[in-house]
Design a protein around this motif. Structure first.
Motif, PDB file in Angstrom:
ATOM      1  N   GLN A 237       0.831  -1.193   0.000  1.00  0.00           N
ATOM      2  CA  GLN A 237       0.000   0.000   0.000  1.00  0.00           C
ATOM      3  C   GLN A 237       0.872   1.252   0.000  1.00  0.00           C
ATOM      4  N   TYR A 238       0.343   2.294  -0.584  1.00  0.00           N
ATOM      5  CA  TYR A 238       1.006   3.587  -0.554  1.00  0.00           C
ATOM      6  C   TYR A 238       0.784   4.211   0.820  1.00  0.00           C
ATOM      7  N   THR A 239       1.632   5.144   1.150  1.00  0.00           N
ATOM      8  CA  THR A 239       1.500   5.844   2.433  1.00  0.00           C
ATOM      9  C   THR A 239       0.128   6.463   2.572  1.00  0.00           C
ATOM     10  N   ARG A 240      -0.362   7.080   1.510  1.00  0.00           N
ATOM     11  CA  ARG A 240      -1.679   7.726   1.570  1.00  0.00           C
ATOM     12  C   ARG A 240      -2.789   6.717   1.860  1.00  0.00           C
ATOM     13  N   GLN A 241      -2.655   5.502   1.345  1.00  0.00           N
ATOM     14  CA  GLN A 241      -3.659   4.481   1.641  1.00  0.00           C
ATOM     15  C   GLN A 241      -3.598   4.071   3.104  1.00  0.00           C
ATOM     16  N   LEU A 242      -2.393   3.977   3.640  1.00  0.00           N
ATOM     17  CA  LEU A 242      -2.236   3.572   5.034  1.00  0.00           C
ATOM     18  C   LEU A 242      -2.827   4.590   5.994  1.00  0.00           C
ATOM     19  N   ILE A 243      -2.734   5.875   5.653  1.00  0.00           N
ATOM     20  CA  ILE A 243      -3.296   6.903   6.542  1.00  0.00           C
ATOM     21  C   ILE A 243      -4.668   7.370   6.067  1.00  0.00           C
ATOM     22  N   ASN A 244      -5.212   6.679   5.063  1.00  0.00           N
ATOM     23  CA  ASN A 244      -6.553   6.962   4.550  1.00  0.00           C
ATOM     24  C   ASN A 244      -6.714   8.414   4.091  1.00  0.00           C
ATOM     25  N   THR A 245      -5.734   8.885   3.320  1.00  0.00           N
ATOM     26  CA  THR A 245      -5.757  10.249   2.801  1.00  0.00           C
ATOM     27  C   THR A 245      -5.565  10.197   1.295  1.00  0.00           C
ATOM     28  N   GLN A 246      -6.638  10.413   0.575  1.00  0.00           N
ATOM     29  CA  GLN A 246      -6.557  10.361  -0.879  1.00  0.00           C
ATOM     30  C   GLN A 246      -5.976  11.652  -1.449  1.00  0.00           C
TER      31      GLN A 246
ATOM     32  N   ARG B  55     -12.237   6.303   1.961  1.00  0.00           N
ATOM     33  CA  ARG B  55     -13.558   5.796   2.322  1.00  0.00           C
ATOM     34  C   ARG B  55     -14.672   6.631   1.714  1.00  0.00           C
ATOM     35  N   GLY B  56     -14.304   7.698   1.016  1.00  0.00           N
ATOM     36  CA  GLY B  56     -15.307   8.530   0.363  1.00  0.00           C
ATOM     37  C   GLY B  56     -15.742   9.737   1.176  1.00  0.00           C
ATOM     38  N   ASP B  57     -15.150   9.935   2.338  1.00  0.00           N
ATOM     39  CA  ASP B  57     -15.476  11.110   3.149  1.00  0.00           C
ATOM     40  C   ASP B  57     -14.673  12.304   2.668  1.00  0.00           C
ATOM     41  N   GLU B  58     -15.247  13.464   2.866  1.00  0.00           N
ATOM     42  CA  GLU B  58     -14.522  14.716   2.679  1.00  0.00           C
ATOM     43  C   GLU B  58     -14.537  15.400   4.037  1.00  0.00           C
TER      44      GLU B  58
END
Length: 196
Positions: free
Chosen positions: A13-22, A33-36
């Motif tokens: 996984q990319y770092t952004r995926q690990l911290i859930n930041t697209q 997760r689709g949140d803003e």
């Protein structure tokens, strides 16, 4: 998936995926997760100098905000580095060390970190978080303006976090980095030389 496959997938996984930041937009943080997430920065009040009546009034103001908008989430972060891990390490080294000269040096380091931490004791940052999920594009900014207005009407010094504020907040939260002037959009960005 078995345990080994999960570990391999997580490592890819990319770092952004690990911290859930697209992505970080001009006014929000987009998650996988689709949140803003929209952040409002609240400047802290030094309640140690307020009277008991003023503190009660501040609490009542916060209660009024919470009653009016149940969708608010609150976040409290250090806005400066935390030295707790360093202090724990020095304390464990101090317990293990037999050499008196090294023990004195470790004690000096521990005292130095304590002095720094006392100087930064009030370095907190309070954030109000709004999760936008199904709001229509034309309704988002009036909604956010209403929230900001409500916070200000109740006596809070609030402002909507912009792109650089959000990047700074992420850097402090994940890296404990407060010394960088400009935060990169991706790792190594400062080393790229265009037109070469």
């Amino acid at each position: 998936m078995n345990r080994k496959e999960k570990k391999t997938a997580k490592q890819k996984q990319y770092t952004r995926q690990l911290i859930n930041t697209q992505d970080v937009t001009g006014h929000s943080l987009l998650t996988f997760r689709g949140d803003e997430l929209v952040y409002f920065i609240i400047k802290p009040t030094n309640i140690s100098v307020l009277s008991e009546a003023n503190i009660s009034a501040r609490i009542y103001s916060l209660m009024t905000v919470l009653k009016g908008m149940a969708e608010l989430e609150f976040l409290c972060l250090n806005s400066r580095e935390s030295f707790e891990d360093n202090k724990l390490f020095l304390k464990s080294r101090l317990e293990q060390e037999n050499n008196p000269a090294v023990r004195r040096l470790l004690e000096h380091d521990l005292n130095h970190l304590d002095r720094i931490q006392v100087q930064m004791a009030t370095a907190r940052e309070f954030l109000v978080v709004i999760r936008l999920k199904s709001e229509k594009e034309n309704e988002v900014f009036p909604y956010l303006n209403r929230i900001e207005k409500t916070l200000r009407e109740q006596g809070f010094s609030a402002s909507r976090a912009e792109r650089e504020d959000i990047k700074r907040m992420l850097a402090i939260y994940f890296e404990q980095n407060v010394t960088t002037e400009r935060f990169e959009d991706f790792d190594g960005e400062r080393w790229i030389i265009l037109n070469e």
